[in-house]
Scaffold this active site. Structure first.
Site, PDB file in Angstrom:
ATOM      1  N   TYR A 165     -22.324   8.723  -5.532  1.00  0.00           N
ATOM      2  CA  TYR A 165     -23.345   9.636  -6.044  1.00  0.00           C
ATOM      3  C   TYR A 165     -22.709  10.739  -6.884  1.00  0.00           C
ATOM      4  O   TYR A 165     -23.222  11.118  -7.926  1.00  0.00           O
ATOM      5  CB  TYR A 165     -24.135  10.235  -4.881  1.00  0.00           C
ATOM      6  CG  TYR A 165     -25.084  11.330  -5.310  1.00  0.00           C
ATOM      7  CD1 TYR A 165     -26.297  11.026  -5.929  1.00  0.00           C
ATOM      8  CD2 TYR A 165     -24.761  12.672  -5.133  1.00  0.00           C
ATOM      9  CE1 TYR A 165     -27.158  12.025  -6.351  1.00  0.00           C
ATOM     10  CE2 TYR A 165     -25.608  13.684  -5.548  1.00  0.00           C
ATOM     11  CZ  TYR A 165     -26.811  13.351  -6.164  1.00  0.00           C
ATOM     12  OH  TYR A 165     -27.641  14.353  -6.585  1.00  0.00           O
ATOM     13  N   LYS A 166     -21.577  11.245  -6.439  1.00  0.00           N
ATOM     14  CA  LYS A 166     -20.928  12.332  -7.159  1.00  0.00           C
ATOM     15  C   LYS A 166     -20.122  11.834  -8.368  1.00  0.00           C
ATOM     16  O   LYS A 166     -19.585  12.630  -9.127  1.00  0.00           O
ATOM     17  CB  LYS A 166     -20.005  13.119  -6.213  1.00  0.00           C
ATOM     18  CG  LYS A 166     -20.753  13.924  -5.144  1.00  0.00           C
ATOM     19  CD  LYS A 166     -19.765  14.551  -4.157  1.00  0.00           C
ATOM     20  CE  LYS A 166     -20.448  15.202  -2.963  1.00  0.00           C
ATOM     21  NZ  LYS A 166     -21.038  16.521  -3.276  1.00  0.00           N
TER      22      LYS A 166
ATOM     23  N   HIS B  52     -35.086  16.099  -5.446  1.00  0.00           N
ATOM     24  CA  HIS B  52     -33.966  15.659  -4.619  1.00  0.00           C
ATOM     25  C   HIS B  52     -33.990  14.153  -4.356  1.00  0.00           C
ATOM     26  O   HIS B  52     -33.110  13.635  -3.657  1.00  0.00           O
ATOM     27  CB  HIS B  52     -33.953  16.390  -3.269  1.00  0.00           C
ATOM     28  CG  HIS B  52     -33.345  17.755  -3.323  1.00  0.00           C
ATOM     29  ND1 HIS B  52     -34.023  18.893  -2.971  1.00  0.00           N
ATOM     30  CD2 HIS B  52     -32.102  18.166  -3.683  1.00  0.00           C
ATOM     31  CE1 HIS B  52     -33.227  19.947  -3.113  1.00  0.00           C
ATOM     32  NE2 HIS B  52     -32.049  19.536  -3.551  1.00  0.00           N
TER      33      HIS B  52
ATOM     34  N   TYR C 118     -23.048  16.035   4.349  1.00  0.00           N
ATOM     35  CA  TYR C 118     -24.200  16.899   4.073  1.00  0.00           C
ATOM     36  C   TYR C 118     -24.680  17.574   5.351  1.00  0.00           C
ATOM     37  O   TYR C 118     -24.633  16.988   6.430  1.00  0.00           O
ATOM     38  CB  TYR C 118     -25.376  16.080   3.520  1.00  0.00           C
ATOM     39  CG  TYR C 118     -25.154  15.482   2.146  1.00  0.00           C
ATOM     40  CD1 TYR C 118     -24.423  16.146   1.177  1.00  0.00           C
ATOM     41  CD2 TYR C 118     -25.720  14.252   1.819  1.00  0.00           C
ATOM     42  CE1 TYR C 118     -24.253  15.595  -0.085  1.00  0.00           C
ATOM     43  CE2 TYR C 118     -25.557  13.697   0.559  1.00  0.00           C
ATOM     44  CZ  TYR C 118     -24.820  14.371  -0.389  1.00  0.00           C
ATOM     45  OH  TYR C 118     -24.661  13.829  -1.632  1.00  0.00           O
TER      46      TYR C 118
ATOM     47  N   ARG D 109     -25.671  28.856  -0.074  1.00  0.00           N
ATOM     48  CA  ARG D 109     -24.926  27.705   0.420  1.00  0.00           C
ATOM     49  C   ARG D 109     -23.941  27.283  -0.659  1.00  0.00           C
ATOM     50  O   ARG D 109     -24.062  27.693  -1.820  1.00  0.00           O
ATOM     51  CB  ARG D 109     -25.838  26.537   0.785  1.00  0.00           C
ATOM     52  CG  ARG D 109     -26.535  25.907  -0.401  1.00  0.00           C
ATOM     53  CD  ARG D 109     -27.493  24.819   0.047  1.00  0.00           C
ATOM     54  NE  ARG D 109     -26.811  23.597   0.464  1.00  0.00           N
ATOM     55  CZ  ARG D 109     -26.567  22.556  -0.325  1.00  0.00           C
ATOM     56  NH1 ARG D 109     -26.948  22.575  -1.591  1.00  0.00           N
ATOM     57  NH2 ARG D 109     -25.949  21.478   0.119  1.00  0.00           N
TER      58      ARG D 109
HETATM   59  C1  HEM Z   1     -34.657  25.478  -4.170  1.00  0.00           C
HETATM   60  C2  HEM Z   1     -33.504  25.305  -4.505  1.00  0.00           C
HETATM   61  C3  HEM Z   1     -32.811  24.010  -4.849  1.00  0.00           C
HETATM   62  C4  HEM Z   1     -32.787  23.401  -6.057  1.00  0.00           C
HETATM   63  C5  HEM Z   1     -33.475  23.855  -7.350  1.00  0.00           C
HETATM   64  C6  HEM Z   1     -31.979  22.224  -5.906  1.00  0.00           C
HETATM   65  C7  HEM Z   1     -31.734  21.309  -6.923  1.00  0.00           C
HETATM   66  C8  HEM Z   1     -30.966  20.169  -6.791  1.00  0.00           C
HETATM   67  C9  HEM Z   1     -30.792  19.186  -7.821  1.00  0.00           C
HETATM   68  C10 HEM Z   1     -31.443  19.220  -9.198  1.00  0.00           C
HETATM   69  C11 HEM Z   1     -29.959  18.221  -7.353  1.00  0.00           C
HETATM   70  C12 HEM Z   1     -29.487  16.978  -8.101  1.00  0.00           C
HETATM   71  C13 HEM Z   1     -30.353  15.794  -7.734  1.00  0.00           C
HETATM   72  C14 HEM Z   1     -30.123  14.583  -8.622  1.00  0.00           C
HETATM   73  O1  HEM Z   1     -29.245  13.757  -8.311  1.00  0.00           O
HETATM   74  O2  HEM Z   1     -30.819  14.431  -9.638  1.00  0.00           O
HETATM   75  C15 HEM Z   1     -29.601  18.617  -6.004  1.00  0.00           C
HETATM   76  C16 HEM Z   1     -28.734  17.916  -5.184  1.00  0.00           C
HETATM   77  C17 HEM Z   1     -28.547  18.224  -3.845  1.00  0.00           C
HETATM   78  N1  HEM Z   1     -29.176  19.219  -3.124  1.00  0.00           N
HETATM   79 FE1  HEM Z   1     -30.400  20.650  -3.854  1.00  0.00          FE
HETATM   80  N2  HEM Z   1     -31.527  22.135  -4.622  1.00  0.00           N
HETATM   81  C18 HEM Z   1     -32.025  23.218  -3.937  1.00  0.00           C
HETATM   82  C19 HEM Z   1     -31.808  23.525  -2.626  1.00  0.00           C
HETATM   83  C20 HEM Z   1     -31.088  22.756  -1.751  1.00  0.00           C
HETATM   84  C21 HEM Z   1     -30.877  23.072  -0.366  1.00  0.00           C
HETATM   85  C22 HEM Z   1     -31.385  24.301   0.362  1.00  0.00           C
HETATM   86  C23 HEM Z   1     -30.127  22.071   0.144  1.00  0.00           C
HETATM   87  C24 HEM Z   1     -29.639  21.928   1.537  1.00  0.00           C
HETATM   88  C25 HEM Z   1     -29.258  21.865   2.431  1.00  0.00           C
HETATM   89  C26 HEM Z   1     -29.860  21.125  -0.920  1.00  0.00           C
HETATM   90  C27 HEM Z   1     -29.105  19.988  -0.804  1.00  0.00           C
HETATM   91  C28 HEM Z   1     -28.721  19.161  -1.839  1.00  0.00           C
HETATM   92  C29 HEM Z   1     -27.761  18.085  -1.702  1.00  0.00           C
HETATM   93  C30 HEM Z   1     -27.027  17.678  -0.437  1.00  0.00           C
HETATM   94  C31 HEM Z   1     -27.637  17.498  -2.963  1.00  0.00           C
HETATM   95  C32 HEM Z   1     -26.666  16.383  -3.368  1.00  0.00           C
HETATM   96  C33 HEM Z   1     -25.473  17.082  -3.948  1.00  0.00           C
HETATM   97  C34 HEM Z   1     -24.187  16.301  -4.089  1.00  0.00           C
HETATM   98  O3  HEM Z   1     -23.878  15.403  -3.305  1.00  0.00           O
HETATM   99  O4  HEM Z   1     -23.400  16.661  -4.994  1.00  0.00           O
HETATM  100  N3  HEM Z   1     -30.465  21.567  -2.055  1.00  0.00           N
HETATM  101  N4  HEM Z   1     -30.238  19.786  -5.685  1.00  0.00           N
END
Ligand code: HEM
Lengths: 197, 346
Positions: free
Chosen positions: B316-317, B193, B37, B223
């Site tokens: 997690y994934k 998050h 990340y 991103r």
């Molecule tokens: C405002 C916009 C954003 C929304 C609506 C959003 C929404 C989400 C949601 C709903 C999840 C799933 C969480 C769960 O497990 O229930 C997630 C995961 C995640 N988000 Fe965001 N996010 C946003 C922006 C960002 C940004 C800017 C970053 C950053 C750097 C970020 C980093 C992550 C990461 C690292 C995960 C885990 C994903 C994975 O490992 O597959 N998010 N996000």
């Protein structure tokens, strides 16, 4: 205790400056009101409304709560039964009402929900957890709410799926999330443990 | 020449696949042979021809079939599309953004004519020709957000900005990587998050939020995020997890190439003009392992990324059940040769 950021953080009740006070508790939450009373100014309860749901504590707290001589005292059998009265009270409240919630997360969450609906700033509400850590969960699959969950995993009382009780919490639903625990392999039946006491 | 829209499914018989040209434009998400990340945000500006960045709102060969899949999800579960009452204006903002971008980038498929508040929208691939009054909900068959996102690939979350935070107060979420709009609606950036491992401790979310709340109109950012999906299933929602979860047990050394997919989300961030809300389109691209290994650099690199992925991320994934089988399958395509830096196929 390990927690995650969606879950509310509870504090300790303390008397606030205000014209009137609404104190709501279930079970051991009553003891948080009694502790607040020790710190409260003399005329505090003359402007107070106590709503109490005894639950598993039976008759243990009624006498001491009444002895505080609140302007109004209510006792109800469940959160659902108390909600119409709460909604009326909030709809007719004057500026300067202070709210205090004490007891289980289920009670705090649902009363908070009603207060937010009524336009009260949640940051102005005092909360304190006491008593059981039983959880209210929303099944992500059928959307049904199961109350008083003490085990991991737990069975959804609506659709019957075996649910992993997550720490992820929604204030809007006043509930933790339940997700099918053996979706990948339905033949796996993990052992049920009593962990939310 | 216009896009040749494929007729295919993302459920039941899973006939989805990518044409060779579409494989080459896949947004491969790893710029090196390892993944962790980070605050991987960059300006969302038009990119090279024949890449998914060519236009700011990408429409590809899967468009029509994806919209059919969305309609099926919504018929089964209308709660996938929700908008809190104060978000209607942001819905109109989004409708304007998507219509103007699509009409400008793909004039052979979409057109928009505006005479004051009277708007005429033609969407040829979906056979839609509507005239409506901008700002008047009664002139559209759905609310503005639902109307336009039923015609736009990818999920959409609309974030209200207040108290130095972002609040997920509206969304159209039917192709999600296992999170629930119905549960998360109304939450702020840190709350929704909350389940993500490691990133909070790394300070990723604090820095990301600071960046997002400062995004200016006309200067979108983007991103990439990624996960994996068994079968080309768009609807990997928690709502239906009890129906698709067992797919993860069906992976064998013989079927990895066809069943296992890399799932990449092109996420972008746009300030909306009237509401000052932020819209977050989450555009999902699927690539079969058979398709991925047609690009030797991607095969080598993905093998190394998946093999060395931190266990918390794999958990997690949801990759645990089939990670080893997939890594072994991919190892046949990794001769150990060095890979060039950057995302491109070479
Ligand atoms: C405002 C916009 C954003 C929304 C609506 C959003 C929404 C989400 C949601 C709903 C999840 C799933 C969480 C769960 O497990 O229930 C997630 C995961 C995640 N988000 Fe965001 N996010 C946003 C922006 C960002 C940004 C800017 C970053 C950053 C750097 C970020 C980093 C992550 C990461 C690292 C995960 C885990 C994903 C994975 O490992 O597959 N998010 N996000």
């Amino acid at each position: 205790m390990k927690t995650i950021l969606s879950r509310p953080v509870y504090g300790t009740l303390s008397p606030q400056a205000g014209k009137s006070h609404l104190l709501i508790a279930d079970a051991e939450g009553a003891s948080a009101i009694l502790d607040l009373a020790k710190k409260a100014p003399e005329d505090f309860f003359a402007h107070a409304h106590i709503m109490f749901i005894p639950g598993r504590t039976g008759d243990s707290f009624q006498a001491s709560l009444k002895a505080l001589k609140p302007a109004q005292y209510y006792e109800g059998p469940s959160v659902a039964a108390a909600l119409p009265r709460l909604n009326w009270t909030l709809a007719n409240a004057h500026m300067g009402l202070r709210m205090y919630l004490a007891g289980t997360e289920g009670l705090i969450g649902q009363m908070m929900q009603a207060a937010i609906e009524a336009g009260i700033d949640p940051a102005s509400i005092q909360t304190e957890h006491r008593g059981s850590w039983a959880r209210r969960i929303q099944c992500v699959h059928c959307k049904g709410i199961t109350e008083n969950v003490t085990t991991q995993p737990a069975t959804c009382s609506h659709c019957g799926l075996l649910l992993l009780v997550r720490d992820h919490y929604s204030k809007r639903h006043a509930a933790f999330q339940g997700v099918c625990i053996n979706a990948e392999d339905p033949t796996e039946i993990p052992q049920t443990e009593e962990i939310f006491r | 020449m216009g896009i040749n829209f494929r007729k295919e499914t993302f459920r039941d018989d899973f006939t989805f696949r990518n044409s060779p040209e579409n494989i080459r434009r896949f947004p491969f998400p790893y710029h090196e042979d390892a993944y962790m990340y980070s605050v991987n945000i960059e300006p969302h500006v038009p990119g090279p021809k024949n890449s998914v960045f060519e236009h700011l709102v990408d429409v590809d060969e899967h468009y029509v079939s994806e919209m059919q899949d969305r309609a099926m999800v919504l018929a089964e579960d209308p709660l996938r599309c929700q908008s809190l009452p104060h978000m209607t204006l942001a819905g109109w903002d989004l409708l304007e953004l998507l219509m103007t971008e699509k009409a400008a980038s793909y004039p052979e498929h979409f057109s928009l004519t505006r005479e004051g508040d009277r708007w005429h929208w033609i969407n040829r691939p979906l056979g839609i020709d509507d005239t409506f009054t901008f700002g008047d909900v009664s002139t559209l068959p759905y609310g503005p957000m639902e109307y336009i996102t039923r015609q736009s690939q990818g999920d959409f979350a609309i974030l209200d900005q207040r108290d130095n935070n972002l609040w997920m107060d509206a969304g159209m979420i039917t192709t999600q990587a296992d999170w629930s709009l119905d549960f998360d609606i109304g939450m702020n950036f840190f709350e929704w998050h909350a389940p993500v491992p490691l990133a909070h401790e790394m300070g990723v979310f604090t820095r990301a939020l600071k960046f997002l709340t400062n995004i200016q109109q006309g200067k979108p950012a983007r991103r990439l995020n990624w996960t994996m999906t068994i079968n080309p299933r768009l609807d990997t929602s928690p709502e239906n997890f009890h129906k698709w979860g067992s797919d993860r047990l069906t992976v064998t050394p013989e079927n990895v190439g066809e069943k296992v997919h890399l799932r990449v989300e092109l996420q972008s961030f746009w300030r909306l003009p009237r509401s000052n809300a932020l819209v977050f389109p989450i555009r999902c691209y699927l690539l079969k392992m058979d398709e991925l290994v047609t690009v030797p650099k991607w095969a080598r690199r993905f093998h190394r990324v998946l093999r060395d992925l931190p266990v918390e991320l794999a958990e997690y994934k949801g990759l645990t059940r089939y990670r080893q089988t997939t890594v072994e399958w991919l190892s046949k395509y990794d001769d150990g040769a060095p890979t060039s830096p950057g995302f491109s196929p070479d």
